[in-house]
Enzyme design. Structure first.
Site, PDB file in Angstrom:
ATOM      1  N   ARG A  19       0.859  -1.191   0.000  1.00  0.00           N
ATOM      2  CA  ARG A  19       0.000   0.000   0.000  1.00  0.00           C
ATOM      3  C   ARG A  19       0.894   1.238   0.000  1.00  0.00           C
ATOM      4  O   ARG A  19       1.797   1.359   0.823  1.00  0.00           O
ATOM      5  CB  ARG A  19      -0.916  -0.013   1.220  1.00  0.00           C
TER       6      ARG A  19
ATOM      7  N   ARG B 196      -2.659   6.387   9.532  1.00  0.00           N
ATOM      8  CA  ARG B 196      -2.545   5.945   8.126  1.00  0.00           C
ATOM      9  C   ARG B 196      -2.568   7.132   7.171  1.00  0.00           C
ATOM     10  O   ARG B 196      -2.564   8.278   7.590  1.00  0.00           O
ATOM     11  CB  ARG B 196      -3.722   5.024   7.816  1.00  0.00           C
TER      12      ARG B 196
ATOM     13  N   LYS C 140      -5.037   0.737  14.454  1.00  0.00           N
ATOM     14  CA  LYS C 140      -4.941   1.685  13.339  1.00  0.00           C
ATOM     15  C   LYS C 140      -5.624   3.013  13.683  1.00  0.00           C
ATOM     16  O   LYS C 140      -6.526   3.055  14.545  1.00  0.00           O
ATOM     17  CB  LYS C 140      -5.569   1.079  12.087  1.00  0.00           C
TER      18      LYS C 140
ATOM     19  N   LYS D 211      -7.113   6.765  11.721  1.00  0.00           N
ATOM     20  CA  LYS D 211      -7.385   7.340  10.400  1.00  0.00           C
ATOM     21  C   LYS D 211      -7.881   8.784  10.507  1.00  0.00           C
ATOM     22  O   LYS D 211      -8.784   9.066  11.296  1.00  0.00           O
ATOM     23  CB  LYS D 211      -8.422   6.493   9.675  1.00  0.00           C
TER      24      LYS D 211
ATOM     25  N   CYS E  79     -15.028  -3.249  -1.821  1.00  0.00           N
ATOM     26  CA  CYS E  79     -13.668  -3.494  -1.327  1.00  0.00           C
ATOM     27  C   CYS E  79     -13.008  -4.564  -2.193  1.00  0.00           C
ATOM     28  O   CYS E  79     -13.662  -5.222  -2.996  1.00  0.00           O
ATOM     29  CB  CYS E  79     -13.721  -3.950   0.120  1.00  0.00           C
TER      30      CYS E  79
ATOM     31  N   CYS F 167      -7.656 -10.791  -0.331  1.00  0.00           N
ATOM     32  CA  CYS F 167      -7.889 -10.457   1.072  1.00  0.00           C
ATOM     33  C   CYS F 167      -8.087 -11.714   1.915  1.00  0.00           C
ATOM     34  O   CYS F 167      -9.016 -12.491   1.676  1.00  0.00           O
ATOM     35  CB  CYS F 167      -9.103  -9.547   1.228  1.00  0.00           C
TER      36      CYS F 167
ATOM     37  N   CYS G  70     -16.593  -8.786   3.855  1.00  0.00           N
ATOM     38  CA  CYS G  70     -16.685  -9.162   5.270  1.00  0.00           C
ATOM     39  C   CYS G  70     -17.092  -7.934   6.064  1.00  0.00           C
ATOM     40  O   CYS G  70     -17.148  -6.828   5.521  1.00  0.00           O
ATOM     41  CB  CYS G  70     -15.353  -9.756   5.759  1.00  0.00           C
TER      42      CYS G  70
ATOM     43  N   CYS H  88     -14.331  -2.103   4.684  1.00  0.00           N
ATOM     44  CA  CYS H  88     -13.325  -1.338   3.943  1.00  0.00           C
ATOM     45  C   CYS H  88     -13.909  -0.415   2.869  1.00  0.00           C
ATOM     46  O   CYS H  88     -13.251   0.527   2.445  1.00  0.00           O
ATOM     47  CB  CYS H  88     -12.302  -2.276   3.324  1.00  0.00           C
TER      48      CYS H  88
HETATM   49 FE1  SRM Z   1      -9.457  -2.187   5.136  1.00  0.00          FE
HETATM   50  C1  SRM Z   1      -8.204  -4.878   6.735  1.00  0.00           C
HETATM   51  C2  SRM Z   1      -8.324  -3.423   2.299  1.00  0.00           C
HETATM   52  C3  SRM Z   1     -10.100   0.764   3.762  1.00  0.00           C
HETATM   53  C4  SRM Z   1     -11.476  -1.400   7.853  1.00  0.00           C
HETATM   54  N1  SRM Z   1      -8.399  -3.854   4.702  1.00  0.00           N
HETATM   55  C5  SRM Z   1      -7.956  -4.815   5.545  1.00  0.00           C
HETATM   56  C6  SRM Z   1      -7.017  -5.776   4.808  1.00  0.00           C
HETATM   57  C7  SRM Z   1      -5.619  -5.280   4.978  1.00  0.00           C
HETATM   58  C8  SRM Z   1      -7.173  -7.264   5.170  1.00  0.00           C
HETATM   59  C9  SRM Z   1      -6.303  -7.835   6.263  1.00  0.00           C
HETATM   60  O1  SRM Z   1      -6.212  -7.254   7.370  1.00  0.00           O
HETATM   61  O2  SRM Z   1      -5.742  -8.904   6.022  1.00  0.00           O
HETATM   62  C10 SRM Z   1      -7.531  -5.593   3.355  1.00  0.00           C
HETATM   63  C11 SRM Z   1      -6.530  -5.885   2.240  1.00  0.00           C
HETATM   64  C12 SRM Z   1      -7.238  -6.431   1.042  1.00  0.00           C
HETATM   65  C13 SRM Z   1      -6.405  -6.487  -0.175  1.00  0.00           C
HETATM   66  O3  SRM Z   1      -6.167  -7.612  -0.684  1.00  0.00           O
HETATM   67  O4  SRM Z   1      -6.008  -5.446  -0.684  1.00  0.00           O
HETATM   68  C14 SRM Z   1      -8.092  -4.201   3.430  1.00  0.00           C
HETATM   69  N2  SRM Z   1      -9.135  -1.450   3.399  1.00  0.00           N
HETATM   70  C15 SRM Z   1      -8.740  -2.131   2.292  1.00  0.00           C
HETATM   71  C16 SRM Z   1      -8.844  -1.284   1.042  1.00  0.00           C
HETATM   72  C17 SRM Z   1      -7.747  -1.571   0.025  1.00  0.00           C
HETATM   73  C18 SRM Z   1     -10.238  -1.495   0.423  1.00  0.00           C
HETATM   74  C19 SRM Z   1     -10.418  -0.985  -0.972  1.00  0.00           C
HETATM   75  O5  SRM Z   1     -10.946  -1.760  -1.756  1.00  0.00           O
HETATM   76  O6  SRM Z   1     -10.092   0.163  -1.280  1.00  0.00           O
HETATM   77  C20 SRM Z   1      -8.808   0.116   1.672  1.00  0.00           C
HETATM   78  C21 SRM Z   1      -7.412   0.657   1.815  1.00  0.00           C
HETATM   79  C22 SRM Z   1      -7.402   2.010   2.434  1.00  0.00           C
HETATM   80  C23 SRM Z   1      -6.077   2.682   2.466  1.00  0.00           C
HETATM   81  O7  SRM Z   1      -5.609   3.092   1.413  1.00  0.00           O
HETATM   82  O8  SRM Z   1      -5.536   2.871   3.572  1.00  0.00           O
HETATM   83  C24 SRM Z   1      -9.378  -0.177   3.050  1.00  0.00           C
HETATM   84  N3  SRM Z   1     -10.509  -0.572   5.754  1.00  0.00           N
HETATM   85  C25 SRM Z   1     -10.737   0.507   4.962  1.00  0.00           C
HETATM   86  C26 SRM Z   1     -11.779   1.312   5.524  1.00  0.00           C
HETATM   87  C27 SRM Z   1     -12.375   2.576   4.893  1.00  0.00           C
HETATM   88  C28 SRM Z   1     -11.762   3.815   5.423  1.00  0.00           C
HETATM   89  O9  SRM Z   1     -10.834   3.776   6.239  1.00  0.00           O
HETATM   90  O10 SRM Z   1     -12.233   4.866   5.043  1.00  0.00           O
HETATM   91  C29 SRM Z   1     -12.187   0.687   6.688  1.00  0.00           C
HETATM   92  C30 SRM Z   1     -13.355   1.120   7.598  1.00  0.00           C
HETATM   93  C31 SRM Z   1     -13.054   2.300   8.431  1.00  0.00           C
HETATM   94  C32 SRM Z   1     -12.431   1.901   9.731  1.00  0.00           C
HETATM   95  O11 SRM Z   1     -11.228   1.703   9.767  1.00  0.00           O
HETATM   96  O12 SRM Z   1     -13.161   1.757  10.712  1.00  0.00           O
HETATM   97  C33 SRM Z   1     -11.374  -0.492   6.828  1.00  0.00           C
HETATM   98  N4  SRM Z   1      -9.759  -2.992   7.069  1.00  0.00           N
HETATM   99  C34 SRM Z   1     -10.670  -2.533   7.970  1.00  0.00           C
HETATM  100  C35 SRM Z   1     -10.677  -3.416   9.113  1.00  0.00           C
HETATM  101  C36 SRM Z   1     -11.573  -3.278  10.372  1.00  0.00           C
HETATM  102  C37 SRM Z   1     -10.998  -2.329  11.351  1.00  0.00           C
HETATM  103  C38 SRM Z   1     -11.767  -2.295  12.638  1.00  0.00           C
HETATM  104  O13 SRM Z   1     -11.702  -1.290  13.343  1.00  0.00           O
HETATM  105  O14 SRM Z   1     -12.415  -3.260  12.979  1.00  0.00           O
HETATM  106  C39 SRM Z   1      -9.748  -4.436   8.821  1.00  0.00           C
HETATM  107  C40 SRM Z   1      -9.392  -5.626   9.717  1.00  0.00           C
HETATM  108  C41 SRM Z   1      -8.533  -5.252  10.877  1.00  0.00           C
HETATM  109  O15 SRM Z   1      -7.999  -4.164  10.991  1.00  0.00           O
HETATM  110  O16 SRM Z   1      -8.401  -6.123  11.743  1.00  0.00           O
HETATM  111  C42 SRM Z   1      -9.207  -4.137   7.543  1.00  0.00           C
HETATM  112 FE1  SF4 Z   2     -11.107  -7.713   3.038  1.00  0.00          FE
HETATM  113 FE2  SF4 Z   2     -13.229  -7.439   4.557  1.00  0.00          FE
HETATM  114 FE3  SF4 Z   2     -11.766  -5.313   3.956  1.00  0.00          FE
HETATM  115 FE4  SF4 Z   2     -13.223  -6.413   2.096  1.00  0.00          FE
HETATM  116  S1  SF4 Z   2     -14.011  -5.478   3.973  1.00  0.00           S
HETATM  117  S2  SF4 Z   2     -11.062  -5.842   1.873  1.00  0.00           S
HETATM  118  S3  SF4 Z   2     -13.162  -8.556   2.610  1.00  0.00           S
HETATM  119  S4  SF4 Z   2     -11.093  -7.015   5.176  1.00  0.00           S
END
Ligand code: SRM
Ligand code: SF4
Length: 576
Positions: free
Chosen positions: A80, A149, A215, A217, A436, A442, A481, A485
Site C-alpha cells: 500500500r 494511516r 490503526k 485514520k 472493497c 484479502c 466481510c 473497507c
Molecule cells: Fe481495510 C483490513 C483493504 C479501507 C477497515 N483492509 C484490511 C485488509 C488489509 C485485510 C487484512 O487485514 O488482512 C484488506 C486488504 C485487502 C487487499 O487484498 O487489498 C483491506 N481497506 C482495504 C482497502 C484496500 C479497500 C479498498 O478496496 O479500497 C482500503 C485501503 C485504504 C487505504 O488506502 O488505507 C481499506 N478498511 C478501509 C476502511 C475505509 C476507510 O478507512 O475509510 C475501513 C473502515 C473504516 C475503519 O477503519 O473503521 C477499513 N480494514 C478494515 C478493518 C476493520 C478495522 C476495525 O476497526 O475493525 C480491517 C481488519 C482489521 O484491521 O483487523 C481491515
Molecule cells: Fe477484506 Fe473485509 Fe476489507 Fe473487504 S471489507 S477488503 S473482505 S477485510
C-alpha cells in the site's frame, strides 16, 4: 491493603509485546526478506510488516488446488502506497504503472482512502519494489499498522481555491505523525544501522515503543462535500471557509466502521463533533488526539481498541478534557456546517485558478487493461503529456487535475480514443457504487465483493431503469466481510459478506454520510438480491417525496428497525 486481584491489570494483547520487542518495528524482517528458501516471512514479522505498508497474502483462488497437491500456499505481498491528500504527479503515476507491470499483477488498485495498492508482489522483489516506490518520492511506511494511516482530504472541493490549503494540512498532519524510527530506511533503503543509545523520546517521540493500540485514520473535509466520509474516521477536520479562505476547522472524533458478525460489542460508530480549532492549531490538535488514544486505547482487546470505543466508554466530555489539557487551551464551539453528499463530482469542472479538473469513474478503483477496455494504457498516455496532477478520490475514482485550457484538447483526444470517459454515462447507481478488494487477495474475505458488485449493479440497472431512476444517485456499497473497507454502513444500500454467495443486506444510510444504515435482512443469497430490492425500488419511484433520497425513504417506510437515540447513528448538522 489492595487485594492481588485488583492489582493485576488485564493481559495485554500479544501484539503489544511484539511491538515492544521489535526494536522500533525492525523485528527480523530484514533476515526474513533475505531468506530465499521460503516465499513467506515469519508470523511475527508478518504483523510488523504492516507498519511498513505491506501484507503477506496468498492467492485464495488457488488455495484448495494447492492443498490437494500438498503444495504450500501461493504467497505474495500486497503493498500500500501512501498518497497524503491523494495527489500524485504524472511521473509518479507512470512509476506506479510501470512497477505494477514489472513486479505486481499488472493492475493498480485505487483504494477507498486515496492510496495506491499493488497485489501479487513476490518476496524476492518486495524490497526492490519498495525502493523504486521511494525513488519516485512516494512511500509505504505507516500505510498499514497501529499508527496514523494515509491522511485523506477532499481532492476537488466546490470552493476550489481552498484545495491547496486542505491538501497542505493533510500532508502536514501526515508528516507530523509518520513514525520516526529509522527501521524503514534501514530495511528497505539500505540506510546504515543506527548504533543505539538514543532515548525513546528521540526515536519515536509521539508513539513510543508500542505505537498505538490500533490503526488510526484522519481526514479533512470541505463542505458541502462529504466525499471523505468524515464520520467513518477516528479524527476529522471540517474546513470552515470564509471569503475563499479556511478560517478554521471543526474537529470530529470517534468514527469507525469495523465490526464482527455475531459480536454485538463490535459495531460501526459515527464520529462526533468535538469543537473548533484555528488552522495553525490543527496539526497540534491531531497530535494530542492521537496521544490520548495512545494512552487510553484498549491494548488488551484488538476488537475494542479503536478510538470509537475509547470515546464510547469514557464519553466525549472526558475526551475533550484530556485533549485540551494536553493542548493547554480550550477548543472553541463548533461553527455551522452542512454536508450534502458522499459521492464524487464527476466530469469536467473549472477551478478558481482557471484550470480544469476531470473526474473519471474507475470501477472499484481497479486500473487495468482488458481486451475491450485499455484503461491503463489510456491513463499512461495521458500521464505522458499531462502537466497537472493525478488526484485519487475517496471513492476509488481518479481526477486528472490542473489542466490548462490549451491542453484540454489533447487530453480529450486521448479520452475519446481509449473510451476513458465512457464510464461517466453509467447509471447513477453504478457511479455511486463502491466495493472493497475481497477475493482473491484479502485473507479476511468471506464472500466476493470487487469481482461481484459490477455484475450485481448490471442486474439492478434493469430495475432502476424500468422505474425511471436510471440517473438517480443511490449509494450502493459492498464488502466481502464486516470489517467495512468500502464503508458499507454508510451506503443507502449495502451488502456485507457473510459466507460465499451470501450477504447481510443493509438499508437506509444518509446520502450526506451522517446516518448509519441498518440491517434489513441477514444472509441473503446473491441470486435473490435483485428480487429483494425490486419492490423497494419500485415503491420508492412511485411514492418518494420531491428530492427524497432512497436512504431517507427506507427510514420513513420503517423498512429497517428505527434507531434508538443512544445508538449514535446520526450526526446532526451544526446550524447557525
Ligand atoms: Fe481495510 C483490513 C483493504 C479501507 C477497515 N483492509 C484490511 C485488509 C488489509 C485485510 C487484512 O487485514 O488482512 C484488506 C486488504 C485487502 C487487499 O487484498 O487489498 C483491506 N481497506 C482495504 C482497502 C484496500 C479497500 C479498498 O478496496 O479500497 C482500503 C485501503 C485504504 C487505504 O488506502 O488505507 C481499506 N478498511 C478501509 C476502511 C475505509 C476507510 O478507512 O475509510 C475501513 C473502515 C473504516 C475503519 O477503519 O473503521 C477499513 N480494514 C478494515 C478493518 C476493520 C478495522 C476495525 O476497526 O475493525 C480491517 C481488519 C482489521 O484491521 O483487523 C481491515
Ligand atoms: Fe477484506 Fe473485509 Fe476489507 Fe473487504 S471489507 S477488503 S473482505 S477485510
Amino acid at each position: 491493603m489492595v487485594s492481588k486481584k485488583t492489582e493485576e491489570s488485564p493481559k495485554l494483547h500479544k501484539n503489544e509485546g511484539l511491538k515492544a520487542d521489535s526494536n522500533y518495528l525492525r523485528g527480523t524482517i530484514a533476515e526474513g526478506l533475505a531468506d530465499t528458501l521460503s516465499g513467506a516471512i515469519s508470523a511475527d514479522d508478518t504483523q510488523l510488516l504492516k507498519f511498513h505498508g505491506s501484507y503477506q497474502q496468498d492467492d485464495r483462488d488457488e488455495r484448495s488446488e494447492r492443498r490437494k497437491k500438498k503444495l504450500d500456499k501461493a504467497y505474495s505481498f500486497m503493498i500500500r502506497i501512501r498518497v497524503p491528500g491523494g495527489v500524485a504527479t504524472p511521473a509518479q503515476w507512470l512509476k506506479m504503472d510501470e512497477l505494477s507491470d514489472r513486479y505486481a499483477n499488472g493492475t493498480i488498485k485505487l483504494t477507498t482512502r486515496q492510496a495506491f495498492q499493488f497485489h501479487g508482489v513476490i518476496k524476492g522483489v518486495l524490497k526492490k519494489t519498495v525502493q523504486e516506490i521511494n525513488a519516485a518520492a512516494l512511500d509505504t511506511i505507516a500505510a498499514c499498522g497501529d499508527v496514523n494511516r494515509n491522511v485523506m482530504c477532499n481532492p476537488n472541493p466546490h470552493a476550489s481555491e481552498v484545495h491547496a490549503e486542505v491538501l497542505k494540512l493533510s500532508q502536514d498532519i501526515s508528516d507530523h505523525l509518520t513514525p520516526k524510527t529509522r527501521a524503514y530506511h534501514e530495511i528497505w533503503l539500505d540506510e546504515e544501522k543506527i548504533s543505539g543509545g538514543e532515548e525513546e523520546a528521540e526515536i519515536e517521540p509521539i508513539y513510543g515503543k508500542t505505537y498505538l493500540p490500533r490503526k488510526f485514520k484522519i481526514v479533512v473535509a470541505v463542505p458541502p462535500s462529504n466525499d471523505v466520509d468524515i464520520y467513518a474516521h477516528d479524527l476529522g477536520f471540517i474546513a470552515v471557509v470564509q471569503k475563499g479562505k479556511v478560517v478554521g476547522y471543526n474537529v470530529t472524533v470517534g468514527g469507525g466502521m469495523g465490526m464482527t458478525h455475531g459480536q454485538e460489542a463490535t459495531h460501526p460508530r459515527l464520529a462526533e463533533v468535538l469543537g473548533f480549532c484555528k488552522p495553525e492549531q490543527a496539526v497540534e490538535v491531531a497530535e494530542k488526539v492521537v496521544l490520548v488514544q495512545r494512552d487510553f486505547g484498549d491494548r488488551t482487546n484488538r476488537a475494542h481498541a479503536r478510538l470509537k470505543y475509547t470515546i464510547k466508554d469514557r464519553g466525549l466530555d472526558w475526551f475533550r478534557k484530556e485533549v485540551e489539557s494536553r493542548l493547554g487551551y480550550k477548543l472553541l464551539k463548533a461553527k455551522p456546517f452542512k454536508f450534502d453528499s458522499t459521492g464524487d463530482r464527476y466530469g469536467w469542472v473549472k477551478g478558481a485558478d482557471g484550470k480544469w479538473h476531470l473526474t473519471l469513474y474507475i470501477q472499484n478503483g481497479r486500473v487495468k487493461d482488458t481486451p475491450e477496455f485499455q484503461m491503463k494504457t489510456g491513463l499512461r498516455e495521458i500521464a505522458l503529456l499531462h502537466k497537472g496532477d493525478f488526484r485519487l478520490t475517496c471513492n476509488q475514482n481518479l481526477i486528472i487535475g490542473g489542466i490548462a485550457d490549451k491542453d484540454r484538447k489533447d487530453i480529450e483526444k486521448l479520452l475519446k480514443h481509449y473510451g476513458l470517459d465512457r464510464g461517466l454515462s453509467s447509471s447513477g447507481l453504478r457511479l455511486n457504487s463502491m466495493a472493497c478488494v475481497a477475493l482473491p487477495t484479502c485473507g479476511l474475505s468471506l464472500a466476493e465483493s470487487e469481482r461481484y458488485l459490477p455484475d450485481l449493479v448490471t442486474e439492478l440497472e434493469e430495475v432502476v431503469e424500468s422505474c425511471g431512476l436510471r440517473d438517480d444517485a443511490i449509494v450502493i456499497r459492498m464488502t466481502g466481510c464486516p470489517n467495512g473497507c468500502a464503508r458499507p454502513y454508510l451506503g443507502e444500500i449495502a451488502f456485507v459478506g457473510k459466507a460465499p454467495g451470501k450477504y447481510n443486506m443493509y438499508l437506509g444510510a444518509g446520502f450526506d454520510g451522517a446516518r448509519l444504515n441498518r440491517l434489513f435482512k441477514a444472509s441473503v443469497k446473491a441470486e435473490d438480491i435483485k428480487e429483494e430490492l425490486r419492490p423497494l425500488i419500485e415503491q420508492y419511484a412511485k411514492e418518494r417525496k420531491e428530492g427524497e433520497r432512497f436512504g431517507d425513504f427506507c427510514m420513513r417506510k420503517k423498512w429497517v428497525k428505527p434507531f434508538e437515540e443512544s445508538e449514535n447513528y446520526h450526526v446532526p448538522a451544526v446550524d447557525n
